[in-house]
Scaffold this active site. Structure first.
Site, PDB file in Angstrom:
ATOM      1  N   GLU A 191      82.618   5.797  42.422  1.00  0.00           N
ATOM      2  CA  GLU A 191      82.250   5.105  41.181  1.00  0.00           C
ATOM      3  C   GLU A 191      81.893   3.682  41.572  1.00  0.00           C
ATOM      4  O   GLU A 191      82.761   2.954  42.072  1.00  0.00           O
ATOM      5  CB  GLU A 191      83.510   5.051  40.327  1.00  0.00           C
ATOM      6  CG  GLU A 191      83.377   5.369  38.892  1.00  0.00           C
ATOM      7  CD  GLU A 191      84.726   5.156  38.204  1.00  0.00           C
ATOM      8  OE1 GLU A 191      84.974   4.044  37.755  1.00  0.00           O
ATOM      9  OE2 GLU A 191      85.513   6.118  38.147  1.00  0.00           O
ATOM     10  N   ASP A 211      88.298  -4.318  32.129  1.00  0.00           N
ATOM     11  CA  ASP A 211      88.775  -4.441  33.509  1.00  0.00           C
ATOM     12  C   ASP A 211      89.985  -5.358  33.637  1.00  0.00           C
ATOM     13  O   ASP A 211      90.081  -6.375  32.963  1.00  0.00           O
ATOM     14  CB  ASP A 211      87.645  -4.964  34.404  1.00  0.00           C
ATOM     15  CG  ASP A 211      86.478  -4.002  34.469  1.00  0.00           C
ATOM     16  OD1 ASP A 211      86.746  -2.796  34.526  1.00  0.00           O
ATOM     17  OD2 ASP A 211      85.317  -4.445  34.444  1.00  0.00           O
TER      18      ASP A 211
END
Length: 274
Positions: free
Chosen positions: A53, A64
């Site tokens: 990924e 995140d």
């Protein structure tokens, strides 16, 4: 719904036949610089990751955790451009035969042009997109374009999702459903949330092709525990930290260590049949 055989689902199914399940590894493109990020992604594949990924650095990464945010800021400050994504994918795919998905917020794809992005990603050898901030009901253009170019579209499912939403996600997803184990941002958790197990069971009932658990997995034990019920485990923060602190050699060592959690016989005989 999809007319193409997905390289991502093939890799995950194969890992479930040969071992306990798949390891999916995340790294941002351009951290600490473009060349090293390519070497790092290759090291992921060579040391036990079944699917890669690659994250697109973005100025407002709402999902995140701190380690990944810091890395993407470094990449942006170093002059990251969206075209670097396609260059990175091409260079990784020339070196290793492991599917490469792009994890991206939707705005950069819109700015670049959805069809143009898909065309360039497919030409580079990319497998598809993970899109954390769009849902299938707002993704009609992407669904059509991904079909046209034979790209996977990985949507997210969260513990808060309704049954109807999980059915929608399961029908629209190809590759695997990205199963968010805890509410909130990515990073490491001392224990994997029980919600992940429950959510995976709900996704199976909703007809999800494959379910891989992400957010909070950072040890071989956590990988092994996730693979007791899921098809794959997704690791990001632990890999980004290793790359930051010790470069590609340290990353390779950490990937090998965490990948040891995928060893062992398949726990669910139904998995290999899916």
């Amino acid at each position: 719904m999809s007319t193409h055989e997905s390289s991502v689902s093939r890799a995950i199914k194969q890992a479930n036949v040969e071992r306990k399940g798949a390891l999916i590894g995340y790294l941002p493109v351009g951290f600490p610089d473009l060349g090293t990020s390519v070497e790092a992604a290759i090291a992921l594949a060579q040391n036990g990751a079944d699917v890669i990924e690659l994250g697109v650095p973005y100025s407002d990464p709402v999902m995140d955790g701190a380690v990944i945010q810091e890395a993407t800021k470094t990449a942006l400050a170093d002059g990251f451009k969206l075209t670097h994504v396609f260059e990175a994918v091409r260079r990784v795919r020339e070196a290793v035969d492991v599917p490469v998905l792009i994890m991206t917020y939707w705005n950069p794809v819109m700015q670049y042009g959805v069809e143009r992005f898909a065309r360039d990603l497919a030409a580079a050898g990319g497998a598809g997109l993970i899109t954390p901030d769009i849902t299938p009901d707002s993704a009609a253009q992407w669904i059509a374009v991904s079909e046209q170019f034979g790209l996977d579209r990985v949507f997210l499912a969260a513990p808060s999702s309704t049954d109807a939403r999980l059915r929608l996600v399961s029908e629209a997803t190809t590759g695997f459903v990205y199963t968010v184990s805890t509410m909130g941002i990515t990073g490491e958790r001392a224990e994997l949330d029980k919600a992940a197990r429950t959510l995976t069971a709900r996704l199976r009932e909703a007809g999800a092709p494959l379910a891989c658990v992400g957010i909070g997995i950072s040890t071989p034990e956590q990988v092994s525990a996730a693979l007791d019920y899921a098809d794959g485990a997704i690791v990001g923060t632990a890999f980004v930290r290793a790359l930051r602190d010790g470069g590609v050699p340290a990353l390779a060592e950490v990937v090998r260590h965490i990948a040891s959690g995928t060893q062992g016989a398949p726990t669910d005989p139904a998995v290999s049949a899916r």
